[in-house]
Design a protein around this motif. Sequence first.
Motif, short mmCIF file in Angstrom:
data_model
loop_
_atom_site.label_atom_id
_atom_site.label_comp_id
_atom_site.label_asym_id
_atom_site.label_seq_id
_atom_site.Cartn_x
_atom_site.Cartn_y
_atom_site.Cartn_z
N ASP A 136 52.45 53.35 43.05
CA ASP A 136 52.58 51.91 42.81
C ASP A 136 52.14 51.54 41.40
OD1 ASP A 136 53.52 51.40 45.34
OD2 ASP A 136 51.54 50.92 46.17
N GLN A 137 52.68 50.41 40.92
CA GLN A 137 52.24 49.84 39.65
C GLN A 137 50.83 49.29 39.81
OE1 GLN A 137 54.57 46.46 38.48
NE2 GLN A 137 53.28 45.96 36.72
N PRO A 138 49.93 49.54 38.85
CA PRO A 138 48.60 48.93 38.93
C PRO A 138 48.70 47.41 38.89
CG PRO A 138 48.63 50.72 37.32
CD PRO A 138 50.05 50.46 37.70
N LEU A 139 47.99 46.76 39.80
CA LEU A 139 48.01 45.32 39.91
C LEU A 139 46.58 44.77 39.99
CD1 LEU A 139 50.90 44.89 42.51
CD2 LEU A 139 51.00 44.36 40.07
N PRO A 140 46.39 43.51 39.65
CA PRO A 140 45.04 42.93 39.69
C PRO A 140 44.60 42.69 41.13
CG PRO A 140 46.63 41.24 39.13
CD PRO A 140 47.39 42.54 39.16
N GLN A 141 43.28 42.63 41.34
CA GLN A 141 42.76 42.38 42.68
C GLN A 141 42.62 40.89 42.98
OE1 GLN A 141 40.75 42.48 40.23
NE2 GLN A 141 38.78 41.57 40.69
N CYS A 142 42.96 40.02 42.02
CA CYS A 142 42.90 38.56 42.21
C CYS A 142 44.31 38.01 42.37
CB CYS A 142 42.21 37.90 41.02
SG CYS A 142 40.48 38.38 40.82
N TRP A 143 44.43 36.97 43.18
CA TRP A 143 45.76 36.45 43.50
C TRP A 143 45.84 34.94 43.26
CZ3 TRP A 143 42.25 38.49 46.93
CH2 TRP A 143 41.69 37.63 47.88
N LEU A 144 47.11 34.45 43.19
CA LEU A 144 47.37 33.04 42.90
C LEU A 144 47.87 32.27 44.12
CD1 LEU A 144 49.11 33.26 39.39
CD2 LEU A 144 46.68 33.13 39.95
N THR A 145 48.36 32.97 45.14
CA THR A 145 48.71 32.36 46.42
C THR A 145 48.27 33.32 47.51
OG1 THR A 145 50.96 33.29 46.30
CG2 THR A 145 50.68 31.02 45.58
N HIS A 146 47.84 32.74 48.65
CA HIS A 146 47.41 33.58 49.78
C HIS A 146 48.63 34.21 50.46
CE1 HIS A 146 43.47 31.94 49.23
NE2 HIS A 146 43.75 30.75 49.75
N PRO A 147 48.49 35.44 51.02
CA PRO A 147 47.29 36.25 51.01
C PRO A 147 47.15 37.12 49.75
CG PRO A 147 48.95 37.31 52.36
CD PRO A 147 49.54 36.00 51.91
N TYR A 148 48.27 37.45 49.08
CA TYR A 148 48.19 38.20 47.83
C TYR A 148 49.47 37.99 47.05
CZ TYR A 148 47.54 41.96 44.44
OH TYR A 148 47.41 42.67 43.26
N GLY A 149 49.65 36.78 46.54
CA GLY A 149 50.81 36.47 45.73
C GLY A 149 50.42 36.29 44.28
N LEU A 150 51.24 36.77 43.38
CA LEU A 150 50.95 36.71 41.95
C LEU A 150 51.72 35.59 41.25
CD1 LEU A 150 50.79 40.52 41.11
CD2 LEU A 150 49.00 39.00 41.99
N ASP A 151 52.47 34.80 42.01
CA ASP A 151 53.09 33.56 41.51
C ASP A 151 52.33 32.39 42.10
OD1 ASP A 151 55.85 34.25 40.15
OD2 ASP A 151 55.72 35.52 41.93
N GLY A 152 51.93 31.42 41.28
CA GLY A 152 51.27 30.25 41.82
C GLY A 152 50.38 29.58 40.80
N LEU A 153 49.83 28.43 41.17
CA LEU A 153 48.96 27.64 40.30
C LEU A 153 49.62 27.39 38.94
CD1 LEU A 153 45.46 29.26 41.03
CD2 LEU A 153 46.51 27.27 42.11
N GLY A 154 50.93 27.17 38.98
CA GLY A 154 51.67 26.85 37.76
C GLY A 154 52.05 28.04 36.90
#
Length: 244
Positions: free
Chosen positions: A148-166
């Motif tokens: 897998d591609q390395p990804l951050p452990q913090c997210w912008l939408t639950h439960p683990y979405g990287l799109d969000g908060l504008g």
Amino acid sequence: MATDTFKSRPTRILVGASVRQTQEVFDAYWLSLKALKPPRNCELSFAFVNDDPSLLWPANCAVLPAPTRPVDAEYAVDAVTHRWNVSTFEHLAKCKQLLLDYAISNQFDYIFLVDSDLLLDPGTLQSMYAVGQDVVNANFWTQWTPLDQPLPQCWLTHPYGLDGLGRRADEYLQALHKHQLVKVLGGGACVLIKVNKLKEGLRYHPRMQLPMEGMWQGEDRSFAVRCQQMHINQYVDAWPQIYH
């Protein structure tokens, strides 16, 4: 005429984790924690929840007994990935809450929770503290499997979405690669929390009513949802270098 010099007490930060780990990994982790540079006018103390009776513990830290581990709690590590189940997450929530309660009862100002499989840049805590927010995560990159591609452990939408908060996912990842400070909806594993927010009711919930499917289960998810309910913003500090 003698003049009294006012000296404010140091800010007290509790550093620790719930630990179920090999001795070799824990020893490297402990050396990493001991190398942390405290922020100015801060003093560090260390406490761990003993979730592995076979470990040898350092002399200069508090060791708290873990609650009884459920017989069905799974934590398996193999060459591909790690596996947990709901019972494991509920147990971890109880263990982490023990540390939060310890920080409150012993009058700490902050608690810095650091998972025992991380190695930290010595300046990590200084950087996170300088952010000045109620809940600050330090970013690190992780892979769910070796391919897998390395990804951050913090997210912008639950439960683990990287799109969000504008932000779009590509914008979010680019901001982290540029070591920017970013508002997030959740995180964990390396998080600095103001104790006054714990006194207001911020906590780890072992049985929060969250969906059972996918990535919804997990003590960090319940903590993030509780932050959201209390209108407490979380941020991710992408400056420190952390090895996972």
